[in-house]
Design an enzyme around this catalytic site. Structure first.
Site, PDB file in Angstrom:
ATOM      1  N   ASP A   1      -4.550   5.819   0.956  1.00  0.00           N
ATOM      2  CA  ASP A   1      -5.470   5.930   2.081  1.00  0.00           C
ATOM      3  C   ASP A   1      -5.465   7.340   2.659  1.00  0.00           C
ATOM      4  OD1 ASP A   1      -6.326   3.325   1.975  1.00  0.00           O
ATOM      5  OD2 ASP A   1      -4.917   2.601   3.492  1.00  0.00           O
TER       6      ASP A   1
ATOM      7  N   LYS B   1     -10.403   5.900   4.031  1.00  0.00           N
ATOM      8  CA  LYS B   1     -11.484   5.629   4.961  1.00  0.00           C
ATOM      9  C   LYS B   1     -11.081   6.226   6.301  1.00  0.00           C
ATOM     10  CE  LYS B   1     -11.179   1.150   4.056  1.00  0.00           C
ATOM     11  NZ  LYS B   1     -10.498   1.064   2.756  1.00  0.00           N
TER      12      LYS B   1
ATOM     13  N   MET C   1      -6.859   2.982  16.603  1.00  0.00           N
ATOM     14  CA  MET C   1      -8.187   3.585  16.450  1.00  0.00           C
ATOM     15  C   MET C   1      -9.012   3.429  17.727  1.00  0.00           C
ATOM     16  SD  MET C   1      -8.890   2.375  12.501  1.00  0.00           S
ATOM     17  CE  MET C   1      -8.011   0.798  12.667  1.00  0.00           C
TER      18      MET C   1
END
Length: 260
Positions: free
Chosen positions: A42, A64, A178
């Site tokens: 990742d 991502k 996030m």
């Protein structure tokens, strides 16, 4: 046992890469990385962790980040399956812990549906590492008896739908992964649902990396606290009395930005 005996040919290991600092990897994770034929990783896997991948091992970025997907999840699922079907020893490196907002369930389901063997190696999740960096506790007897982890990551145009009344209840610590882009909305909704505007907040940026930043303040100022944080910087919000940092050592406090 030789390193490559940890992973059978045609087997997939979902490996937690921790928050970024390679010293925070588990010993097992490091051994699995050394045993792999191919590593799918990742965007949030730290560069120091990637440096542990042996020369000659195939590396595939499937990261991502900030809404820009290099690979759709279905494509990642298919890549893992194809590598395993080709008889390779496969490591899927995920930032933090694979089972904490890592979409590991989707990958496991895809592999299992085709009879591919898989295993999980847990990792240190960012909330634990952030609390450690700030000399804080995620729980605190008599003050924070529970810990709730949620994500504010959304698809473009989706509203942030969370159980604000449940999240606003006192007596626990709230960790929001996030959460930078939604910080203002998070603050407003928590306060509207009854959370004290004076509730301590710690904003943790690039946790465990050399450019780590910890920003402390209060819930009512959360939107202001994140204004200097780039879209590219992974950010975690910790909210609750336990993260106030009242026992923060002087050498740690010197690296923490205090905002009233």
């Amino acid at each position: 046992m030789q390193p490559n005996e940890l992973i059978a040919p045609g087997q997939v290991w979902l490996v937690g890469a921790g928050p970024g600092d390679p010293d925070l990897l588990t010993r097992k994770a490091e051994k699995l990385i050394a045993a792999a034929d191919v590593v799918f990783y990742d965007a949030l896997v730290g560069p120091g962790v990637l440096d542990l991948i042996p020369v000659g091992v195939e590396r595939v970025s499937v990261g991502k980040r900030s809404g820009r997907h290099s690979k759709a999840q279905d494509s990642i699922n298919d890549l893992l399956l194809a590598a395993a079907k080709a008889g390779k020893r496969v490591v899927r490196l995920k930032g933090g812990d694979p089972s904490v907002f890592g979409r590991s369930a989707e990958e496991m389901e895809h592999l299992a549906s085709d009879g591919v063997s898989f295993r999980i190696c847990p990792g240190i999740t960012t909330a634990s590492a952030a609390a450690a960096s700030g000399s804080a506790s995620l729980t605190l007897r008599g003050v924070a008896r529970g810990l709730t982890l949620v994500t504010a990551h959304l698809k473009a145009g989706e509203p942030l739908k969370l159980d604000w009344e449940a999240l606003a209840r006192p007596g626990g610590t709230l960790g929001i992964y996030m959460g930078r882009a939604a910080a203002g909305e998070i603050s407003r909704n928590l306060i509207a649902a009854g959370r004290d505007p004076e509730t301590p907040v710690m904003v943790a940026v690039n946790v465990s990396l050399p450019n780590e930043r910890l920003i402390r303040g209060k819930l009512s100022a959360l939107a202001f606290l994140v204004q200097t944080i780039s879209d590219e910087d992974p950010t975690l919000l910790l909210i609750g009395e336990a993260v106030a940092g009242t026992h923060c050592p002087a050498d740690v406090a010197a690296n923490v930005v205090l905002t009233l």
